[in-house]
Scaffold this motif. Structure first.
Motif, PDB file in Angstrom:
ATOM      1  N   PRO A   1      85.742  12.083  58.979  1.00  0.00           N
ATOM      2  CA  PRO A   1      84.403  12.308  57.820  1.00  0.00           C
ATOM      3  C   PRO A   1      84.527  13.427  56.838  1.00  0.00           C
ATOM      4  CG  PRO A   1      84.138  13.072  60.306  1.00  0.00           C
ATOM      5  CD  PRO A   1      85.399  12.244  60.234  1.00  0.00           C
ATOM      6  N   ALA A   2      85.433  14.058  57.101  1.00  0.00           N
ATOM      7  CA  ALA A   2      85.477  15.139  56.008  1.00  0.00           C
ATOM      8  C   ALA A   2      86.373  14.578  54.917  1.00  0.00           C
ATOM      9  CB  ALA A   2      86.642  16.312  56.420  1.00  0.00           C
ATOM     10  N   HIS A   3      86.593  13.326  54.664  1.00  0.00           N
ATOM     11  CA  HIS A   3      86.963  12.811  53.467  1.00  0.00           C
ATOM     12  C   HIS A   3      85.965  12.042  52.729  1.00  0.00           C
ATOM     13  CE1 HIS A   3      91.192  12.841  55.762  1.00  0.00           C
ATOM     14  NE2 HIS A   3      91.090  13.813  55.368  1.00  0.00           N
ATOM     15  N   VAL A   4      85.030  11.721  53.226  1.00  0.00           N
ATOM     16  CA  VAL A   4      83.938  10.899  52.704  1.00  0.00           C
ATOM     17  C   VAL A   4      83.415  11.554  51.475  1.00  0.00           C
ATOM     18  CG1 VAL A   4      81.722   9.825  53.015  1.00  0.00           C
ATOM     19  CG2 VAL A   4      83.301   9.857  54.903  1.00  0.00           C
ATOM     20  N   ALA A   5      83.107  13.003  51.469  1.00  0.00           N
ATOM     21  CA  ALA A   5      82.574  13.703  50.383  1.00  0.00           C
ATOM     22  C   ALA A   5      83.440  13.492  49.197  1.00  0.00           C
ATOM     23  CB  ALA A   5      82.323  14.965  50.655  1.00  0.00           C
ATOM     24  N   ALA A   6      84.570  13.760  49.398  1.00  0.00           N
ATOM     25  CA  ALA A   6      85.802  13.543  48.131  1.00  0.00           C
ATOM     26  C   ALA A   6      85.654  12.079  47.546  1.00  0.00           C
ATOM     27  CB  ALA A   6      86.971  13.878  48.714  1.00  0.00           C
ATOM     28  N   VAL A   7      85.773  11.337  48.066  1.00  0.00           N
ATOM     29  CA  VAL A   7      85.538   9.903  47.872  1.00  0.00           C
ATOM     30  C   VAL A   7      84.335   9.691  47.099  1.00  0.00           C
ATOM     31  CG1 VAL A   7      85.831   7.396  48.453  1.00  0.00           C
ATOM     32  CG2 VAL A   7      86.923   8.940  49.766  1.00  0.00           C
ATOM     33  N   HIS A   8      83.305  10.060  47.524  1.00  0.00           N
ATOM     34  CA  HIS A   8      82.027   9.817  46.880  1.00  0.00           C
ATOM     35  C   HIS A   8      81.699  10.601  45.642  1.00  0.00           C
ATOM     36  CE1 HIS A   8      80.178   8.010  50.663  1.00  0.00           C
ATOM     37  NE2 HIS A   8      81.055   7.226  50.065  1.00  0.00           N
ATOM     38  N   ALA A   9      82.236  12.011  45.760  1.00  0.00           N
ATOM     39  CA  ALA A   9      82.011  12.820  44.682  1.00  0.00           C
ATOM     40  C   ALA A   9      82.759  12.180  43.310  1.00  0.00           C
ATOM     41  CB  ALA A   9      82.447  14.260  44.909  1.00  0.00           C
ATOM     42  N   LEU A  10      83.935  11.751  43.708  1.00  0.00           N
ATOM     43  CA  LEU A  10      84.961  11.113  42.568  1.00  0.00           C
ATOM     44  C   LEU A  10      84.362   9.605  42.178  1.00  0.00           C
ATOM     45  CD1 LEU A  10      88.149  12.588  43.434  1.00  0.00           C
ATOM     46  CD2 LEU A  10      86.905  12.935  41.405  1.00  0.00           C
ATOM     47  N   SER A  11      83.503   9.089  43.043  1.00  0.00           N
ATOM     48  CA  SER A  11      82.920   7.821  42.832  1.00  0.00           C
ATOM     49  C   SER A  11      81.729   7.663  41.720  1.00  0.00           C
ATOM     50  CB  SER A  11      82.543   7.170  43.743  1.00  0.00           C
ATOM     51  OG  SER A  11      83.778   6.701  44.494  1.00  0.00           O
ATOM     52  N   ALA A  12      81.282   8.885  41.554  1.00  0.00           N
ATOM     53  CA  ALA A  12      79.955   9.075  40.808  1.00  0.00           C
ATOM     54  C   ALA A  12      80.352   9.021  39.569  1.00  0.00           C
ATOM     55  CB  ALA A  12      79.187  10.338  41.070  1.00  0.00           C
ATOM     56  N   VAL A  13      79.504   8.352  38.722  1.00  0.00           N
ATOM     57  CA  VAL A  13      79.809   8.171  37.051  1.00  0.00           C
ATOM     58  C   VAL A  13      79.359   9.213  36.316  1.00  0.00           C
ATOM     59  CG1 VAL A  13      79.377   6.726  35.047  1.00  0.00           C
ATOM     60  CG2 VAL A  13      79.608   5.664  37.395  1.00  0.00           C
ATOM     61  N   THR A  14      80.273   9.867  35.589  1.00  0.00           N
ATOM     62  CA  THR A  14      79.795  10.959  34.761  1.00  0.00           C
ATOM     63  C   THR A  14      79.073  10.718  33.384  1.00  0.00           C
ATOM     64  OG1 THR A  14      81.893  10.833  33.122  1.00  0.00           O
ATOM     65  CG2 THR A  14      82.242  12.142  35.201  1.00  0.00           C
ATOM     66  N   HIS A  15      78.243  11.567  32.983  1.00  0.00           N
ATOM     67  CA  HIS A  15      77.374  11.333  31.679  1.00  0.00           C
ATOM     68  C   HIS A  15      78.317  10.695  30.614  1.00  0.00           C
ATOM     69  CE1 HIS A  15      75.257  12.519  28.314  1.00  0.00           C
ATOM     70  NE2 HIS A  15      74.165  12.365  29.040  1.00  0.00           N
ATOM     71  N   GLU A  16      79.424  11.137  30.284  1.00  0.00           N
ATOM     72  CA  GLU A  16      80.452  10.905  29.285  1.00  0.00           C
ATOM     73  C   GLU A  16      80.883   9.417  29.627  1.00  0.00           C
ATOM     74  OE1 GLU A  16      84.676  11.820  27.318  1.00  0.00           O
ATOM     75  OE2 GLU A  16      83.542  13.298  28.657  1.00  0.00           O
ATOM     76  N   GLU A  17      81.311   9.080  30.865  1.00  0.00           N
ATOM     77  CA  GLU A  17      81.867   7.608  31.197  1.00  0.00           C
ATOM     78  C   GLU A  17      80.641   6.735  30.615  1.00  0.00           C
ATOM     79  OE1 GLU A  17      84.915   7.254  34.816  1.00  0.00           O
ATOM     80  OE2 GLU A  17      82.934   8.489  35.242  1.00  0.00           O
ATOM     81  N   TYR A  18      79.410   6.899  31.314  1.00  0.00           N
ATOM     82  CA  TYR A  18      78.284   6.219  31.424  1.00  0.00           C
ATOM     83  C   TYR A  18      77.864   5.908  29.722  1.00  0.00           C
ATOM     84  CZ  TYR A  18      73.512   4.573  32.223  1.00  0.00           C
ATOM     85  OH  TYR A  18      72.327   3.603  32.353  1.00  0.00           O
ATOM     86  N   HIS A  19      77.937   6.847  28.930  1.00  0.00           N
ATOM     87  CA  HIS A  19      77.405   6.490  27.672  1.00  0.00           C
ATOM     88  C   HIS A  19      78.545   5.658  26.903  1.00  0.00           C
ATOM     89  CE1 HIS A  19      73.623   8.359  27.559  1.00  0.00           C
ATOM     90  NE2 HIS A  19      73.931   9.188  28.330  1.00  0.00           N
ATOM     91  N   ASP A  20      79.983   5.973  27.077  1.00  0.00           N
ATOM     92  CA  ASP A  20      80.802   5.130  26.622  1.00  0.00           C
ATOM     93  C   ASP A  20      80.696   3.764  27.002  1.00  0.00           C
ATOM     94  OD1 ASP A  20      82.255   7.177  25.160  1.00  0.00           O
ATOM     95  OD2 ASP A  20      83.545   7.669  27.083  1.00  0.00           O
TER      96      ASP A  20
END
Length: 410
Positions: A326-345
């Motif tokens: 379960p300690a690995h879940v946060a890393a996967v989810h944090a890096l799955s969120a879309v950044t403001h820059e990605e979204y606007h591109d």
């Protein structure tokens, strides 16, 4: 930017299935300009598969299996696999099946927070007995089962495996998904790989409405060569394994109508050991986010390798990841969120009616409107499942908030 976890454990909405919903409302608002949407089981398979995120494998040998599933759900895990294969010794299989059926029934009778639950049997021929046991214990409520993960999926057993899941759907009166795991020798060996994958692709295409995602058995793939990668190496540093992954993505991960979501392989480390190489997790984003101590904690747990592999997964066309801790879940989810820059591109690319090239609104890259369109569509799927961060919020802020929430929960 420093984010403090909320202590009120407020939910965005009770009874919804949503990433990061174990964080308080104030934390969600401070991190996201577009919060994650509730995961809708009627989403198209591509979006739902991306929404799986970190899929945690839970051994079915646990007698308190329902309690374990509920605890992990409260910690932010959205998708889990009840494992009846690798985690279960031969003499434990019957008891493990009993535990799995009991847990599914208990969760069906007392749902609580929803979760996407799959069962991985040893082989597809175990599915009918599992379904029969579920039917015998049913009390009129729909099963909590979302689908089956089929290990050692191959051209030889594909038809029977998919048919077993389809029959299970009919018997339980609900749609069940299948997630094949590609790890057989015929996929690994170069001389048979292309023909094998082409045949598997044809089977999956014939039953597209039942296929949620394709998973990769990296441990078995490495095992054919007597390889076990160290935590200082990603799976992409193991060239024979990386070649197999490339072949799977080439045949099955295309963004036209023939393709499926392919998920990232398992990261199998979670304890400290003596490091061989200098940690590669960069200091800079942590210094900028006032989280140097948190970076030190990550390095001490050897999580930098996991973070690098998640990044390389996406660069190689994979989404989400199989995890065993379960300690690995946060890393996967944090890096799955879309950044403001990605979204606007992505918005700029999808808003265009024709081709051409335009400068990013961030003025740091060129967006080629036709070649980048499929990328933009994937970004929008991730945005729905994992949200869009505020300008200036990085994965470090998300990781910090998730880590502090975990500390509060403990």
């Amino acid at each position: 930017m420093t984010i403090a976890a909320s202590h009120d454990h407020a939910r965005l909405e009770p009874g919804t299935l949503r990433h990061f919903d174990h964080l308080g409302q104030s934390v969600i608002e401070s991190l996201f300009c577009r919060p994650p949407e509730p995961i809708d089981r009627s989403w198209p398979a591509q979006r739902l598969a991306i929404g799986l995120g970190a899929t945690l494998y839970v051994p079915a040998t646990r007698p308190d299996l329902a309690g374990v599933i509920r605890r992990r759900r409260s910690e932010g895990v959205v998708s889990m696999v009840i494992d009846l294969e690798d985690a279960v010794a031969d003499h434990e299989e019957a008891d493990a099946i009993g535990h799995a059926v009991s847990a599914l029934q208990e969760i069906s009778d007392h749902p609580g927070d929803p979760v996407l639950l799959f069962v991985r049997p040893r082989s597809a021929d175990r599915i009918p007995s599992i379904v029969e046991a579920l039917r015998d214990r049913a009390n009129g409520a729909p099963s909590a089962l979302t689908g089956f993960v089929i290990p050692k999926f191959s051209a030889a057993n594909a038809g029977a495996a998919i048919d077993a899941v389809r029959q299970a759907s009919s018997a339980l009166g609900q749609h069940l998904w299948v997630m094949p795991v590609l790890e057989s020798a015929s996929v690994v060996r170069r001389e048979t790989r292309d023909e094998e994958l082409a045949t598997i692709a044809a089977h999956l295409a014939a039953f597209r409405s039942n296929v949620l995602a394709v998973r990769i058995g990296a441990t078995d793939i490495c095992g054919y060569f007597g390889i076990r990668r160290d935590r200082d190496l990603t799976i992409y540093d193991v060239r024979v394994a990386a070649d197999v992954i490339a072949g799977i993505v080439n045949h099955l991960g295309r963004t036209d109508e023939s393709g499926f979501i392919v998920t990232g392989p398992v990261w199998e480390y979670f304890a400290d050991h003596e490091r061989l190489f200098q940690p590669l997790l960069r200091h800079t984003p942590f210094r900028e986010s006032d989280a140097v101590y948190f970076r030190q904690q990550l390095v001490s747990r050897d999580m930098d390798g996991l973070l690098r592999e998640i990044t390389l997964d996406r660069a190689n066309g994979l989404h989400g990841k199989t995890v065993i801790h379960p300690a690995h879940v946060a890393a996967v989810h944090a890096l799955s969120a879309v950044t403001h820059e990605e979204y606007h591109d992505a918005l700029d690319i999808l808003a265009a009616d024709s081709g051409g090239v335009r400068a990013s609104s961030y003025r740091n890259k060129m967006n080629e409107l036709k070649p980048h369109r499929n990328w933009a569509l994937r970004v929008m799927d991730r945005a729905a499942a994992f949200g869009v961060t505020r300008q200036g919020v990085t994965f470090v802020d998300l990781l910090t908030a998730l880590a502090r929430q975990g500390a509060v929960s403990r």
